[in-house]
Design a protein around this motif. Structure first.
Motif, PDB file in Angstrom:
ATOM      1  N   MET A  91      12.884 -12.184  -0.183  1.00 15.95           N
ATOM      2  CA  MET A  91      12.760 -13.635  -0.062  1.00 15.95           C
ATOM      3  C   MET A  91      11.313 -14.103   0.049  1.00 15.95           C
ATOM      4  SD  MET A  91      15.787 -14.422  -0.408  1.00 15.95           S
ATOM      5  CE  MET A  91      17.378 -13.576  -0.353  1.00 15.95           C
ATOM      6  N   LYS A  92      10.401 -13.189   0.155  1.00 17.58           N
ATOM      7  CA  LYS A  92       8.999 -13.567   0.258  1.00 17.58           C
ATOM      8  C   LYS A  92       8.428 -13.832  -1.124  1.00 17.58           C
ATOM      9  CE  LYS A  92       4.488 -11.856   1.791  1.00 17.58           C
ATOM     10  NZ  LYS A  92       3.735 -10.694   2.343  1.00 17.58           N
ATOM     11  N   ALA A  93       7.601 -14.877  -1.219  1.00 22.72           N
ATOM     12  CA  ALA A  93       6.983 -15.211  -2.507  1.00 22.72           C
ATOM     13  C   ALA A  93       5.951 -14.150  -2.879  1.00 22.72           C
ATOM     14  CB  ALA A  93       6.331 -16.587  -2.440  1.00 22.72           C
ATOM     15  N   ALA A  94       5.910 -13.815  -4.150  1.00 16.12           N
ATOM     16  CA  ALA A  94       4.986 -12.784  -4.638  1.00 16.12           C
ATOM     17  C   ALA A  94       3.664 -13.410  -5.051  1.00 16.12           C
ATOM     18  CB  ALA A  94       5.598 -12.034  -5.819  1.00 16.12           C
ATOM     19  N   ASP A  95       2.592 -12.714  -4.804  1.00 17.26           N
ATOM     20  CA  ASP A  95       1.255 -13.135  -5.212  1.00 17.26           C
ATOM     21  C   ASP A  95       0.982 -12.574  -6.602  1.00 17.26           C
ATOM     22  OD1 ASP A  95      -1.312 -13.997  -5.444  1.00 17.26           O
ATOM     23  OD2 ASP A  95      -2.103 -12.882  -3.732  1.00 17.26           O
ATOM     24  N   GLY A  96       0.933 -13.453  -7.592  1.00 15.26           N
ATOM     25  CA  GLY A  96       0.761 -12.994  -8.964  1.00 15.26           C
ATOM     26  C   GLY A  96      -0.572 -12.336  -9.227  1.00 15.26           C
ATOM     27  N   SER A  97      -1.647 -12.759  -8.518  1.00 19.39           N
ATOM     28  CA  SER A  97      -2.964 -12.168  -8.740  1.00 19.39           C
ATOM     29  C   SER A  97      -3.023 -10.715  -8.270  1.00 19.39           C
ATOM     30  CB  SER A  97      -4.030 -12.988  -8.011  1.00 19.39           C
ATOM     31  OG  SER A  97      -3.788 -13.004  -6.611  1.00 19.39           O
ATOM     32  N   ILE A  98      -2.283 -10.394  -7.207  1.00 18.47           N
ATOM     33  CA  ILE A  98      -2.264  -9.021  -6.707  1.00 18.47           C
ATOM     34  C   ILE A  98      -1.295  -8.174  -7.524  1.00 18.47           C
ATOM     35  CG2 ILE A  98      -1.760  -7.584  -4.695  1.00 18.47           C
ATOM     36  CD1 ILE A  98      -4.319  -9.129  -4.429  1.00 18.47           C
ATOM     37  N   MET A  99      -0.177  -8.754  -7.912  1.00 20.64           N
ATOM     38  CA  MET A  99       0.845  -7.983  -8.608  1.00 20.64           C
ATOM     39  C   MET A  99       0.466  -7.673 -10.051  1.00 20.64           C
ATOM     40  SD  MET A  99       2.909  -7.419  -6.285  1.00 20.64           S
ATOM     41  CE  MET A  99       3.131  -8.026  -4.630  1.00 20.64           C
ATOM     42  N   ASN A 100      -0.421  -8.459 -10.628  1.00 25.24           N
ATOM     43  CA  ASN A 100      -0.823  -8.222 -12.017  1.00 25.24           C
ATOM     44  C   ASN A 100      -1.963  -7.202 -12.063  1.00 25.24           C
ATOM     45  OD1 ASN A 100      -0.853  -8.448 -14.759  1.00 25.24           O
ATOM     46  ND2 ASN A 100      -1.901 -10.418 -14.809  1.00 25.24           N
ATOM     47  N   GLU A 101      -1.724  -6.022 -11.471  1.00 24.55           N
ATOM     48  CA  GLU A 101      -2.704  -4.945 -11.434  1.00 24.55           C
ATOM     49  C   GLU A 101      -2.020  -3.636 -11.816  1.00 24.55           C
ATOM     50  OE1 GLU A 101      -4.376  -4.776  -7.582  1.00 24.55           O
ATOM     51  OE2 GLU A 101      -5.548  -6.634  -7.786  1.00 24.55           O
ATOM     52  N   THR A 102      -2.788  -2.754 -12.409  1.00 22.62           N
ATOM     53  CA  THR A 102      -2.241  -1.445 -12.810  1.00 22.62           C
ATOM     54  C   THR A 102      -2.462  -0.440 -11.682  1.00 22.62           C
ATOM     55  OG1 THR A 102      -4.336  -0.914 -13.870  1.00 22.62           O
ATOM     56  CG2 THR A 102      -2.615  -1.898 -15.255  1.00 22.62           C
ATOM     57  N   ASP A 103      -1.867  -0.708 -10.540  1.00 22.45           N
ATOM     58  CA  ASP A 103      -1.968   0.181  -9.388  1.00 22.45           C
ATOM     59  C   ASP A 103      -0.790   1.145  -9.412  1.00 22.45           C
ATOM     60  OD1 ASP A 103      -2.435   1.376  -6.966  1.00 22.45           O
ATOM     61  OD2 ASP A 103      -1.501  -0.236  -5.809  1.00 22.45           O
ATOM     62  N   LEU A 104      -1.064   2.427  -9.594  1.00 25.95           N
ATOM     63  CA  LEU A 104      -0.010   3.437  -9.689  1.00 25.95           C
ATOM     64  C   LEU A 104       0.044   4.342  -8.466  1.00 25.95           C
ATOM     65  CD1 LEU A 104      -0.417   4.520 -13.426  1.00 25.95           C
ATOM     66  CD2 LEU A 104       1.175   2.843 -12.458  1.00 25.95           C
ATOM     67  N   THR A 105      -0.653   3.977  -7.402  1.00 25.15           N
ATOM     68  CA  THR A 105      -0.617   4.801  -6.192  1.00 25.15           C
ATOM     69  C   THR A 105       0.762   4.765  -5.551  1.00 25.15           C
ATOM     70  OG1 THR A 105      -2.951   4.302  -5.821  1.00 25.15           O
ATOM     71  CG2 THR A 105      -1.710   5.215  -3.976  1.00 25.15           C
ATOM     72  N   GLY A 106       1.276   3.570  -5.319  1.00 23.77           N
ATOM     73  CA  GLY A 106       2.611   3.431  -4.733  1.00 23.77           C
ATOM     74  C   GLY A 106       3.717   3.966  -5.619  1.00 23.77           C
ATOM     75  N   PRO A 107       3.738   3.641  -6.929  1.00 21.20           N
ATOM     76  CA  PRO A 107       4.801   4.182  -7.793  1.00 21.20           C
ATOM     77  C   PRO A 107       4.863   5.702  -7.824  1.00 21.20           C
ATOM     78  CG  PRO A 107       3.747   2.336  -8.878  1.00 21.20           C
ATOM     79  CD  PRO A 107       2.976   2.594  -7.627  1.00 21.20           C
ATOM     80  N   ILE A 108       3.728   6.364  -7.865  1.00 18.27           N
ATOM     81  CA  ILE A 108       3.743   7.828  -7.872  1.00 18.27           C
ATOM     82  C   ILE A 108       4.308   8.366  -6.558  1.00 18.27           C
ATOM     83  CG2 ILE A 108       2.261   9.870  -7.913  1.00 18.27           C
ATOM     84  CD1 ILE A 108       0.462   8.416  -9.881  1.00 18.27           C
ATOM     85  N   LEU A 109       3.901   7.754  -5.451  1.00 12.26           N
ATOM     86  CA  LEU A 109       4.421   8.194  -4.154  1.00 12.26           C
ATOM     87  C   LEU A 109       5.917   7.963  -4.039  1.00 12.26           C
ATOM     88  CD1 LEU A 109       1.597   6.950  -1.738  1.00 12.26           C
ATOM     89  CD2 LEU A 109       2.031   9.274  -2.526  1.00 12.26           C
ATOM     90  N   PHE A 110       6.405   6.825  -4.530  1.00 10.47           N
ATOM     91  CA  PHE A 110       7.833   6.516  -4.422  1.00 10.47           C
ATOM     92  C   PHE A 110       8.658   7.395  -5.360  1.00 10.47           C
ATOM     93  CE2 PHE A 110       6.521   2.005  -3.028  1.00 10.47           C
ATOM     94  CZ  PHE A 110       6.320   2.461  -1.730  1.00 10.47           C
ATOM     95  N   CYS A 111       8.120   7.720  -6.535  1.00  8.89           N
ATOM     96  CA  CYS A 111       8.830   8.638  -7.430  1.00  8.89           C
ATOM     97  C   CYS A 111       8.930  10.033  -6.824  1.00  8.89           C
ATOM     98  CB  CYS A 111       8.129   8.694  -8.788  1.00  8.89           C
ATOM     99  SG  CYS A 111       8.381   7.242  -9.837  1.00  8.89           S
ATOM    100  N   LEU A 112       7.844  10.482  -6.218  1.00 12.22           N
ATOM    101  CA  LEU A 112       7.879  11.778  -5.539  1.00 12.22           C
ATOM    102  C   LEU A 112       8.842  11.758  -4.356  1.00 12.22           C
ATOM    103  CD1 LEU A 112       4.085  12.763  -5.547  1.00 12.22           C
ATOM    104  CD2 LEU A 112       5.916  13.782  -6.902  1.00 12.22           C
TER     105      LEU A 112
END
Length: 246
Positions: free
Chosen positions: A103-124
């Motif tokens: 329910m929290k609004a997303a910040d488009g400036s932060i989300m429009n980044e190619t940050d793969l640190t979290g995705p790699i950790l969550f996939c692992l």
């Protein structure tokens, strides 16, 4: 005759003594002159110039650091190494909190980044929890993630006018895997093959797809198209839920 012979011997003996004294004096003078001239030449001769460059000479108070490049000292002192690698923990925490709170609004400036640190950790983490539940599914997790990112990337580029990069799509979809990691963690303690597991899986799929569509809408300025974006995301996360349940 005896007097004459004695006179001649005395005369030659005295001359021989004088000659020896003169020669010894000349040798000492010559040795002194030679030694003095050598000392004088050594004193007047200039010292050879040093072949070490001036910038390599160490100051008197030098304390070490032989292997530190002088040209890159400012580069490493201005910011930490994680910033040079593009890893920002405040952005990772902000994106994770956005996923955990749909329910929290997303910040488009932060989300429009190619940050793969979290995705790699969550996939692992997803593969590790499935492994602890007795399912070796690392290949399926990475395979479906790559194919799903390609499909969602193509759909978003067709639906939006600005377009989106593949790294941004992979980053958003990877962060939204976090609820599925929670579901697979629950599968380690009890079976999800039942009514409770089915309901829980549907809730988790809706949670992931709602968070992903919210972030895509905020980053791409696609107001009014959240349901259209959430549908393909729900199909992708449904595949991960099937891996978790069965």
């Amino acid at each position: 005759m005896s007097n004459l012979a004695q006179f001649d011997s005395d005369f030659y003996q005295s001359n021989f003594t004088i000659d020896n004294q003169e020669h010894s004096g000349d040798d000492s003078n010559a040795y002194g002159n030679l030694y003095g001239s050598r000392k004088q030449q050594a004193g007047e001769q200039p010292q050879p110039a040093s072949f070490v460059p001036s910038e390599m000479l160490m100051p008197p108070g030098y304390a070490g650091q032989f292997f530190q490049p002088a040209s890159n000292s400012d580069y490493y002192s201005q910011s930490p190494y994680l910033d040079k690698l593009g890893i920002h923990f405040d952005h990772v925490w902000q994106k994770t909190w956005t996923v955990l709170n749909p329910m929290k609004a997303a910040d488009g400036s932060i989300m429009n980044e190619t940050d793969l640190t979290g995705p790699i950790l969550f996939c692992l983490a997803l593969g590790a929890t499935l492994l602890l539940a007795g399912k070796v599914q690392f290949g399926y997790v990475y395979g479906m993630s790559a194919i799903g990112c390609l499909v969602i990337h193509a759909l978003l580029n067709l639906m939006s006018s600005s377009g989106v990069s593949y790294g941004c799509v992979a980053s958003v979809l990877g962060y939204c895997l976090l609820p599925l990691v929670i579901l697979s963690g629950c599968a380690m303690f009890f079976s999800l093959q039942g009514t409770f597991g089915t309901v829980s899986s549907l809730i988790i799929i809706g949670w992931c797809s709602l968070s992903a569509s919210k972030i895509f809408i905020a980053a791409l300025h696609m107001e009014g198209q959240q349901l259209l974006v959430a549908y393909p995301c729900a199909l992708l996360y449904g595949l991960f839920a099937l891996l978790t349940i069965f």
